[in-house]
Design a protein around this motif. Structure first.
Motif, PDB file in Angstrom:
ATOM      1  N   GLU A  29       0.848  -1.201   0.000  1.00  0.00           N
ATOM      2  CA  GLU A  29       0.000   0.000   0.000  1.00  0.00           C
ATOM      3  C   GLU A  29       0.885   1.254   0.000  1.00  0.00           C
ATOM      4  N   GLY A  30       0.600   2.188  -0.870  1.00  0.00           N
ATOM      5  CA  GLY A  30       1.377   3.428  -0.878  1.00  0.00           C
ATOM      6  C   GLY A  30       2.644   3.351  -1.719  1.00  0.00           C
ATOM      7  N   TRP A  31       2.879   2.187  -2.359  1.00  0.00           N
ATOM      8  CA  TRP A  31       4.065   2.024  -3.208  1.00  0.00           C
ATOM      9  C   TRP A  31       4.007   3.025  -4.362  1.00  0.00           C
ATOM     10  N   SER A  32       5.139   3.626  -4.715  1.00  0.00           N
ATOM     11  CA  SER A  32       5.141   4.553  -5.844  1.00  0.00           C
ATOM     12  C   SER A  32       6.515   4.543  -6.496  1.00  0.00           C
ATOM     13  N   PHE A  33       6.612   5.143  -7.665  1.00  0.00           N
ATOM     14  CA  PHE A  33       7.911   5.223  -8.348  1.00  0.00           C
ATOM     15  C   PHE A  33       7.949   6.520  -9.145  1.00  0.00           C
ATOM     16  N   ASP A  34       9.154   6.885  -9.585  1.00  0.00           N
ATOM     17  CA  ASP A  34       9.311   8.041 -10.465  1.00  0.00           C
ATOM     18  C   ASP A  34       9.784   7.572 -11.834  1.00  0.00           C
ATOM     19  N   PRO A  35       9.469   8.343 -12.893  1.00  0.00           N
ATOM     20  CA  PRO A  35       9.833   7.928 -14.257  1.00  0.00           C
ATOM     21  C   PRO A  35      11.333   7.659 -14.386  1.00  0.00           C
ATOM     22  N   GLY A  36      11.674   6.511 -14.957  1.00  0.00           N
ATOM     23  CA  GLY A  36      13.076   6.152 -15.172  1.00  0.00           C
ATOM     24  C   GLY A  36      13.579   5.095 -14.207  1.00  0.00           C
ATOM     25  N   GLN A  37      12.853   4.869 -13.106  1.00  0.00           N
ATOM     26  CA  GLN A  37      13.319   3.898 -12.113  1.00  0.00           C
ATOM     27  C   GLN A  37      13.046   2.462 -12.558  1.00  0.00           C
ATOM     28  N   PHE A  38      13.743   1.540 -11.913  1.00  0.00           N
ATOM     29  CA  PHE A  38      13.600   0.119 -12.257  1.00  0.00           C
ATOM     30  C   PHE A  38      13.346  -0.695 -10.997  1.00  0.00           C
ATOM     31  N   THR A  39      12.905  -1.928 -11.205  1.00  0.00           N
ATOM     32  CA  THR A  39      12.810  -2.873 -10.090  1.00  0.00           C
ATOM     33  C   THR A  39      13.712  -4.060 -10.389  1.00  0.00           C
ATOM     34  N   MET A  40      14.044  -4.818  -9.350  1.00  0.00           N
ATOM     35  CA  MET A  40      14.671  -6.124  -9.535  1.00  0.00           C
ATOM     36  C   MET A  40      13.523  -7.130  -9.493  1.00  0.00           C
ATOM     37  N   LEU A  41      13.328  -7.844 -10.593  1.00  0.00           N
ATOM     38  CA  LEU A  41      12.246  -8.835 -10.666  1.00  0.00           C
ATOM     39  C   LEU A  41      12.839 -10.229 -10.518  1.00  0.00           C
ATOM     40  N   TYR A  42      12.243 -11.007  -9.617  1.00  0.00           N
ATOM     41  CA  TYR A  42      12.754 -12.343  -9.313  1.00  0.00           C
ATOM     42  C   TYR A  42      11.773 -13.399  -9.807  1.00  0.00           C
ATOM     43  N   ALA A  43      12.239 -14.202 -10.779  1.00  0.00           N
ATOM     44  CA  ALA A  43      11.470 -15.379 -11.199  1.00  0.00           C
ATOM     45  C   ALA A  43      11.866 -16.499 -10.247  1.00  0.00           C
ATOM     46  N   PHE A  44      10.942 -16.911  -9.403  1.00  0.00           N
ATOM     47  CA  PHE A  44      11.285 -17.859  -8.326  1.00  0.00           C
ATOM     48  C   PHE A  44      11.963 -19.106  -8.885  1.00  0.00           C
ATOM     49  N   GLY A  45      13.122 -19.426  -8.302  1.00  0.00           N
ATOM     50  CA  GLY A  45      13.861 -20.623  -8.698  1.00  0.00           C
ATOM     51  C   GLY A  45      14.710 -20.433  -9.940  1.00  0.00           C
ATOM     52  N   VAL A  46      14.629 -19.276 -10.578  1.00  0.00           N
ATOM     53  CA  VAL A  46      15.414 -19.062 -11.813  1.00  0.00           C
ATOM     54  C   VAL A  46      16.442 -17.939 -11.605  1.00  0.00           C
ATOM     55  N   GLY A  47      15.995 -16.778 -11.209  1.00  0.00           N
ATOM     56  CA  GLY A  47      16.951 -15.687 -10.990  1.00  0.00           C
ATOM     57  C   GLY A  47      16.280 -14.333 -11.007  1.00  0.00           C
ATOM     58  N   GLU A  48      17.122 -13.311 -10.824  1.00  0.00           N
ATOM     59  CA  GLU A  48      16.616 -11.954 -10.643  1.00  0.00           C
ATOM     60  C   GLU A  48      17.280 -11.008 -11.650  1.00  0.00           C
ATOM     61  N   VAL A  49      16.498 -10.119 -12.265  1.00  0.00           N
ATOM     62  CA  VAL A  49      17.069  -9.164 -13.243  1.00  0.00           C
ATOM     63  C   VAL A  49      16.452  -7.775 -13.043  1.00  0.00           C
ATOM     64  N   PRO A  50      17.204  -6.732 -13.467  1.00  0.00           N
ATOM     65  CA  PRO A  50      16.645  -5.377 -13.422  1.00  0.00           C
ATOM     66  C   PRO A  50      15.735  -5.137 -14.624  1.00  0.00           C
ATOM     67  N   ILE A  51      14.561  -4.564 -14.379  1.00  0.00           N
ATOM     68  CA  ILE A  51      13.636  -4.222 -15.459  1.00  0.00           C
ATOM     69  C   ILE A  51      13.042  -2.847 -15.135  1.00  0.00           C
ATOM     70  N   SER A  52      13.063  -1.954 -16.122  1.00  0.00           N
ATOM     71  CA  SER A  52      12.500  -0.611 -15.921  1.00  0.00           C
ATOM     72  C   SER A  52      10.985  -0.684 -15.772  1.00  0.00           C
ATOM     73  N   ILE A  53      10.461   0.264 -15.045  1.00  0.00           N
ATOM     74  CA  ILE A  53       9.003   0.339 -14.903  1.00  0.00           C
ATOM     75  C   ILE A  53       8.459   1.092 -16.126  1.00  0.00           C
ATOM     76  N   SER A  54       7.432   0.540 -16.765  1.00  0.00           N
ATOM     77  CA  SER A  54       6.911   1.156 -17.997  1.00  0.00           C
ATOM     78  C   SER A  54       5.516   1.750 -17.788  1.00  0.00           C
ATOM     79  N   GLY A  55       5.017   1.729 -16.550  1.00  0.00           N
ATOM     80  CA  GLY A  55       3.651   2.186 -16.296  1.00  0.00           C
ATOM     81  C   GLY A  55       3.553   3.680 -16.033  1.00  0.00           C
ATOM     82  N   ASP A  56       2.358   4.080 -15.652  1.00  0.00           N
ATOM     83  CA  ASP A  56       2.041   5.483 -15.406  1.00  0.00           C
ATOM     84  C   ASP A  56       2.424   5.838 -13.962  1.00  0.00           C
TER      85      ASP A  56
END
Ligand SMILES: Cc1cc2nc3c(=O)[nH]c(=O)nc-3n(C[C@H](O)[C@H](O)[C@H](O)COP(=O)(O)OP(=O)(O)OC[C@H]3O[C@@H](n4cnc5c(N)ncnc54)[C@H](O)[C@@H]3O)c2cc1C
Ligand code: FES
Length: 282
Positions: free
Chosen positions: A41-68
């Motif tokens: 709740e209350g999570w937010s981001f600014d344009p240009g930021q990325f997250t580390m996305l973790y596919a369970f059991g496979v690995g984690e990669v940086p991916i930019s946020i493409s939403g509004d």
């Protein structure tokens, strides 16, 4: 001091929060947009930021946020499948869980750009990390001068967000110029590299801000071309990519000259970067 005292906060920062996949939309043959429930709740981001996305059991990669960035009710990320982790992330179905850390990193200078013309130059999947900046600028359109989007793709069938591009082309307050490396029978637009569009864009080179995202070679030539028109390096911003592990400035994997891309980037100012940060062979 006990090492446990240090280790615990780090472990906490490194722990992905499981987020439910709400929808998966195919954009291109190898590229998908995921909508996830936000991590909390209350999570937010600014344009240009990325997250580390973790596919369970496979690995984690940086991916930019493409939403509004104005919509906190969803986390939207656009991913091209190029290897094991991105293959796993793009194979998910609604209801599946993905681990999320972040948002991390620096932002597109949408505040610095207020009152000025904005030139956005992008190639291929580089449009995804710039989409939040475009949506922010359109949401606050009266704060900016002329806004131009120059976009290059390999072919008409590889244009990302094609429906939205069409919608943006219909706006009177946004100039959208698109080129492809190879046209097809139906293509009536320009053919050639994205830098060939710069001369057709309407902006004041003495004050405009440029946001650039795409393959490194494309960003390098775009930077050179914009500098030739009079845009100084301190008004040029690029989003750099390097392999990442921790995403929070601890491991050194994402070193780029004197910067860590995860912490000091991904959005970097060209005057700050200097020449030494660019890969020599491109
Ligand atoms: C800050 C940042 C933001 C990013 N945003 C996005 C995004 O919004 N959408 C997206 O699809 N990807 C994005 N990436 C790239 C993404 O992180 C990589 O594609 C991913 O790490 C590949 O992991 P993998 O295990 O699937 O493939 P790997 O096995 O790691 O790589 C497969 C192939 O892709 C190449 N590769 C790996 N990473 C990159 C890269 N960064 N650029 C070009 N080629 C690469 C490798 O050299 C290899 O040939 C971003 C990267 C960074 C650093
Ligand atoms: S990924 Fe570890 S320092 Fe940047």
């Amino acid at each position: 001091m006990s090492t446990q005292l240090l280790a615990e906060p780090v472990a906490c920062l490194m722990a992905p929060i499981p987020c439910r996949v709400r929808s998966v939309a195919r954009e291109l043959d190898d590229t998908f947009t995921l909508e996830l429930a936000p991590p909390f709740e209350g999570w937010s981001f600014d344009p240009g930021q990325f997250t580390m996305l973790y596919a369970f059991g496979v690995g984690e990669v940086p991916i930019s946020i493409s939403g509004d960035p104005g919509d906190r009710s969803r986390l939207v990320q656009t991913i091209r499948a190029v290897g094991p982790v991105t293959d796993a992330l793009t194979s998910v179905a609604p209801g599946d869980m993905i681990g999320v850390r972040g948002p991390y990193g620096t932002t597109w200078p949408v505040d610095v750009a207020e009152g000025r013309d904005v030139v956005i130059v992008t190639g291929g999947i580089g449009l995804a990390p710039l989409r939040p900046a475009i949506l922010h600028i359109l949401e606050h359109r009266d704060r900016y001068g002329n806004v131009t989007l120059l976009y290059g793709a390999r072919s008409p069938s590889e244009l990302l967000f094609a429906d939205e591009l069409q919608e943006w082309r219909g706006r009177f307050d946004l100039e959208v110029l698109i080129t492809v490396d190879h046209g097809d029978r139906a293509w009536r637009g320009p053919v050639g590299v994205v830098t060939s569009l710069i001369g057709r864009a309407d902006f004041d080179p003495q004050s405009a801000i440029a946001l650039i995202c795409g393959p490194e070679i494309m960003m390098r030539f775009t930077r050179q071309e914009l500098e030739r028109t009079g845009v100084t390096p301190d008004r040029l911003y690029v989003s750099m990519e390097r392999n990442m592990k921790c995403g929070i400035g601890l491991c050194g994997h994402c070193q780029l000259g004197r910067f860590f891309v995860c912490k000091d980037g991904p959005v970097l100012n060209c005057a700050d970067m200097g020449e030494s940060c660019w890969t020599r062979e491109v």
